[in-house]
Design a protein around this motif. Structure first.
Motif, PDB file in Angstrom:
ATOM      1  N   ILE A  13      38.759  32.683  33.630  1.00  0.00           N
ATOM      2  CA  ILE A  13      39.389  33.930  34.046  1.00  0.00           C
ATOM      3  C   ILE A  13      38.869  34.412  35.399  1.00  0.00           C
ATOM      4  N   LEU A  14      37.562  34.349  35.594  1.00  0.00           N
ATOM      5  CA  LEU A  14      37.006  34.965  36.799  1.00  0.00           C
ATOM      6  C   LEU A  14      35.701  34.300  37.214  1.00  0.00           C
ATOM      7  N   SER A  70      36.658  43.530  45.231  1.00  0.00           N
ATOM      8  CA  SER A  70      36.556  43.537  43.775  1.00  0.00           C
ATOM      9  C   SER A  70      35.213  42.985  43.336  1.00  0.00           C
ATOM     10  N   ASP A 100      36.281  37.387  41.327  1.00  0.00           N
ATOM     11  CA  ASP A 100      37.332  36.586  41.951  1.00  0.00           C
ATOM     12  C   ASP A 100      38.188  35.992  40.833  1.00  0.00           C
ATOM     13  N   THR A 101      39.510  36.151  40.934  1.00  0.00           N
ATOM     14  CA  THR A 101      40.401  35.653  39.878  1.00  0.00           C
ATOM     15  C   THR A 101      41.036  34.311  40.228  1.00  0.00           C
ATOM     16  N   LEU A 137      41.774  32.446  37.097  1.00  0.00           N
ATOM     17  CA  LEU A 137      42.952  32.946  36.382  1.00  0.00           C
ATOM     18  C   LEU A 137      44.232  32.481  37.071  1.00  0.00           C
ATOM     19  N   LEU A 145      49.861  37.353  37.866  1.00  0.00           N
ATOM     20  CA  LEU A 145      48.470  37.568  38.256  1.00  0.00           C
ATOM     21  C   LEU A 145      48.243  39.027  38.642  1.00  0.00           C
ATOM     22  N   SER A 191      45.655  42.141  37.083  1.00  0.00           N
ATOM     23  CA  SER A 191      44.536  42.362  38.001  1.00  0.00           C
ATOM     24  C   SER A 191      44.047  43.803  37.924  1.00  0.00           C
ATOM     25  N   PHE A 234      39.180  43.086  39.505  1.00  0.00           N
ATOM     26  CA  PHE A 234      39.847  41.904  40.048  1.00  0.00           C
ATOM     27  C   PHE A 234      40.471  42.272  41.394  1.00  0.00           C
ATOM     28  N   ASP A 240      47.303  45.732  38.479  1.00  0.00           N
ATOM     29  CA  ASP A 240      47.630  45.842  37.053  1.00  0.00           C
ATOM     30  C   ASP A 240      48.685  46.919  36.799  1.00  0.00           C
TER      31      ASP A 240
END
Length: 391
Positions: free
Chosen positions: A144-145, A158, A161-162, A165, A228, A232, A237, A257
C-alpha cells in the motif's frame, strides 16, 4: 537562521502545474470526454441527463420501446463506503453474497476511497470476485505505501508514498477490465467513483463507464489515477494530479480521497427532484444496498493528553461521524424517492484485534467475517440503527 530559511523554503510546496481558475471550473473536460466527470454539488442536471441516457441504453439493450420501463427488471443500486483496510468487510460480504447465488446485477455501483477499489469488481460481478478476494486477503502494508515520515511532511506532500498502491491498482485494473466496463456501460449500467478537488474544495463524480467506452488513449491510466486519488487520504498519502482542460487551455487538478466530502454516495439528492421516479416513464422497483466499511458504535479509548494524540483522535471522531451522517442522508433520499433501503456494516460481534494498518491477519479475519454473513444470507438493516430502534 540558515536552517530556518531552508525549512521555510522546503515547506513552501512541491512544484505543480497551474490549477483551473475558478471562473473556468464549469468548463473542465478530461481527454475530451464531455461526460467523464461531474461536480456533485452543481451539476445535478447533467447527472440526471446521464441517468436518462443510461436508461435509454438499457431499454435498447432489452429491445424495449422508448418512454417506458415496462418489461425492465428491478433496478439494484450499490454504494460502497470508504474505510481503509475495513474494505475487507465489504469485499468479503460481496464475495459471500455471490457464492450464495443471490447477488443481483447492479444497475448502479458507486465507490469512495477503499470503496473505489472494490467498486469495479462489484460492478463486473462473478468473473472478478476471485480477484477481489485475492486483493483484500493477500495484501500487506508494503503493498500500500512506503513511509516517508516527518521528512515527507516537511519536504514533501505526505507522510507516505503510494507508489506501491499505484502498482497494485495497475495490476488489477487492466485493459480487459476497462473493456468489460465499457461493455456493461453500453447496456445502461453505471459505475461512479468519487474524489475531492482540493483546488475547488468540491466533490467530483467520475463516470468510469463513459471513460472506458471512449476509446481515448490514456483512458486506462486515467481510471487508475481516479481510483488512486479516491483512496488518497490527504496528508497521509500524496494527492493525485490529473491533467484537465478548460476553454482550450491545459491545467493540473489536485485530487484526493472522496471521503474528504462524503464517505458514501448513491446519487445526488437533487436527482429525485429533477426526475419523477414514480411517473410511467421511470417507474420501477428500486433497491439500494449500502455497505458501510466500518462500525457504527463509538470506539472507546483512553486518550493521552498530548497534542498529536488529541488531534489524531479528533480526526478519527470526525471521520466516524461523517460516515454515520452519510447513512442518514442516503436513507432520507431513498425514502423520499421510494427506493428500498438496505444497510450493512461491521457489527459488535466482530472483535479481531488489529496490530497495524493493513495487518494481514486482521484483513483475513474481517474478510472471512463479511464472507460468512454474505454466504448465509445477510440480514440487511432497513433503517439506520437509531431510527430502527425508535420503531
Amino acid at each position: 537562521m540558515l536552517l530556518l530559511a531552508a525549512l521555510v523554503t522546503a515547506c513552501s510546496g512541491l512544484q505543480r502545474g497551474p490549477p483551473v481558475p475558478l471562473e473556468e471550473a464549469g468548463q473542465i473536460t478530461v481527454l475530451g470526454i464531455p461526460n467523464a466527470r461531474f461536480w456533485a454539488d452543481t451539476q445535478g442536471a447533467a447527472l440526471a441527463q446521464a441517468a436518462q441516457e443510461a436508461l435509454q441504453r438499457e431499454r435498447a439493450a432489452a429491445s424495449l420501446p422508448p418512454g417506458t420501463t415496462a418489461g425492465l427488471p428491478p433496478a439494484y443500486f450499490l454504494a460502497i463506503s470508504g474505510g481503509g483496510d475495513n474494505g475487507a468487510f465489504g469485499s468479503g460480504l460481496l464475495c459471500g453474497w455471490a457464492d450464495s447465488g443471490n447477488l443481483p446485477t447492479f444497475k448502479l455501483v458507486t465507490g469512495v476511497s477503499t470503496g473505489a477499489m472494490i467498486a469495479p469488481f462489484a460492478f463486473l460481478g462473478q468473473p472478478y470476485h476471485d480477484r477481489l478476494c485475492a486483493m483484500y486477503t493477500t495484501i500487506k502494508p508494503s503493498d500500500i505505501l512506503e513511509q516517508r515520515g516527518v521528512y515527507g511532511a516537511l519536504f514533501g506532500d505526505s507522510l507516505a508514498d503510494t507508489a506501491p498502491l499505484a502498482r497494485l491498482i495497475a495490476r488489477y485494473v487492466t485493459e480487459q477490465m476497462l473493456a468489460d466496463i465499457a461493455r456493461e456501460y453500453q447496456k445502461g449500467r453505471l459505475l461512479l467513483i468519487g474524489t475531492t478537488s482540493l483546488d475547488e474544495q468540491r466533490p467530483i463524480i467520475w463516470n468510469i463507464g463513459a471513460i472506458a467506452v471512449s476509446g481515448k488513449p490514456g483512458a486506462l491510466e486515467l481510471v487508475r489515477k481516479i481510483i488512486l486519488a479516491s483512496a488518497s487520504i490527504p496528508g497521509v498519502f500524496p494527492p493525485v494530479m490529473i491533467d484537465v482542460e478548460a476553454n482550450g487551455r491545459r491545467y493540473e487538478e489536485m485530487n484526493v480521497d472522496g471521503g474528504a466530502v462524503a464517505q458514501t454516495f448513491l446519487y445526488p439528492p437533487d436527482l429525485g427532484l429533477r426526475v419523477n421516479m414514480t411517473s410511467p416513464e421511470y417507474a420501477r422497483q428500486r433497491h439500494a444496498y449500502i455497505i458501510r466499511n466500518g462500525r457504527l458504535d463509538p470506539d472507546w479509548a483512553a486518550t493521552d493528553r498530548q497534542f498529536l494524540t488529541i488531534v489524531g483522535r479528533s480526526i478519527a471522531t470526525m471521520i466516524h461521524y461523517s460516515g454515520y451522517n452519510d447513512i442518514f442522508r442516503l436513507y432520507a433520499t431513498a425514502k423520499r424517492d421510494g427506493v428500498d433501503y438496505n444497510l450493512a456494516y461491521i457489527e459488535t460481534d466482530f472483535s479481531s484485534p488489529k496490530h497495524e494498518e493493513f495487518d494481514p491477519a486482521y484483513l483475513r479475519a474481517l474478510f472471512d467475517y463479511g464472507y460468512a454473513k454474505g454466504r448465509r444470507g445477510y440480514q440487511w438493516v432497513k433503517a439506520p440503527p437509531i431510527l430502527d430502534a425508535v420503531k
